[in-house]
Every structure is written in C-alpha cells, then in structure tokens.
Design a protein around this motif. Structure first.
Motif, PDB file in Angstrom:
ATOM      1  N   THR A  93       0.814  -1.029  -0.073  1.00 10.32           N
ATOM      2  CA  THR A  93      -0.037   0.117   0.014  1.00 10.32           C
ATOM      3  C   THR A  93       0.561   1.347  -0.068  1.00 10.32           C
ATOM      4  N   CYS A 123      -4.994   6.926  -2.709  1.00  7.29           N
ATOM      5  CA  CYS A 123      -4.493   5.877  -2.170  1.00  7.29           C
ATOM      6  C   CYS A 123      -3.979   4.618  -3.289  1.00  7.29           C
ATOM      7  N   ILE A 171      -2.825   0.622  -3.980  1.00 10.27           N
ATOM      8  CA  ILE A 171      -2.342  -0.675  -3.665  1.00 10.27           C
ATOM      9  C   ILE A 171      -2.054  -1.570  -4.661  1.00 10.27           C
ATOM     10  N   GLN A 196      -0.850  -5.454  -5.916  1.00  7.23           N
ATOM     11  CA  GLN A 196      -1.059  -6.746  -5.611  1.00  7.23           C
ATOM     12  C   GLN A 196      -0.425  -7.811  -6.458  1.00  7.23           C
ATOM     13  N   CYS A 219      -7.973   4.339   1.773  1.00  8.20           N
ATOM     14  CA  CYS A 219      -7.276   3.160   1.887  1.00  8.20           C
ATOM     15  C   CYS A 219      -8.031   2.045   2.587  1.00  8.20           C
ATOM     16  N   LYS A 253      -8.713  -1.377   0.462  1.00 10.11           N
ATOM     17  CA  LYS A 253      -8.510  -2.479   0.756  1.00 10.11           C
ATOM     18  C   LYS A 253      -9.731  -3.497   0.572  1.00 10.11           C
ATOM     19  N   THR A 277      -9.454  -4.610  -3.045  1.00  7.95           N
ATOM     20  CA  THR A 277      -8.538  -5.472  -3.222  1.00  7.95           C
ATOM     21  C   THR A 277      -8.766  -6.818  -2.723  1.00  7.95           C
TER      22      THR A 277
END
Length: 110
Positions: free
Chosen positions: A50, A59, A61, A63, A86, A90, A93
């Motif tokens: 992150t 934000c 991320i 992966q 964020c 998440k 994600t």
C-alpha cells in the motif's frame, strides 16, 4: 462514467470518486514504487504493498498477481481523508484477490 484500455479500466462517480484497476506486466517489487507511506500486507495468498500518498484522498495498492505481474488499484476521493480512502480500497483489493489464481506456497530453498 468509465473507460477501458488494454491495461485496465477506470470508473468515476461523483459520490464515490475515481477507481482505477490496471494489470502490469512486472513483478510486485518493480511496480510498487512512488511517493507515500509504504506498508506491506497480504490479501489471501497474494502479497501487496500500500502507498498512502501525501495528497489527501489518494491511495494505491499494488497486488501480486503471479506470473511476474501485478494488479495496481488506485482510488481517489476528494470527500474523504486518505486513511478512509485506503480502507475502502483494501475492501476492493480483497475482492480482486478472491478472483486471482491461488499462489503456490513459498518454498524454502537451501
């Protein structure tokens, strides 16, 4: 409003903000770069990084998607502070991780 390209897609709504999902043909460690507070985590079998930017409401991320590729998720909202953004990202994600192929367990070499 949404846009699609060969790499991914971007969706925008006035209430939610702008969500971008891209598939990068590079491993996680090469893709997860940029400014911001960096944290590592896992979503299911997949490592992730992150980056919480200094700009309010943004934000990212990154992966691990296996096969030396990475999914980059970016969420920007002008109506929320970055930690809230964020948290929302998440959740998205985790849903992406559910759709990815399971990663083989890391084997100890030696």
């Amino acid at each position: 409003m949404s846009q699609m390209s060969e790499e991914g897609c971007t969706a925008h709504s006035h209430e939610f903000g702008t969500l971008t999902v891209l598939l990068r043909d590079r491993p996680l460690e090469d893709t997860a770069t940029g400014q911001g507070e960096r944290n590592t985590m896992r979503f299911g079998d997949h490592d992730a990084v992150t980056l919480m930017g200094s700009l309010d409401g943004v934000c990212k991320i990154f992966q691990d998607a296996g096969e030396k590729s990475t999914v980059e998720l970016r969420l920007g909202r002008t109506t929320a502070m970055t930690p809230q953004v964020c948290t929302s990202l998440k959740e998205a994600t985790a849903k992406v991780a559910d759709g990815l192929a399971p990663q083989p367990p890391a084997s100890a070499s030696g």
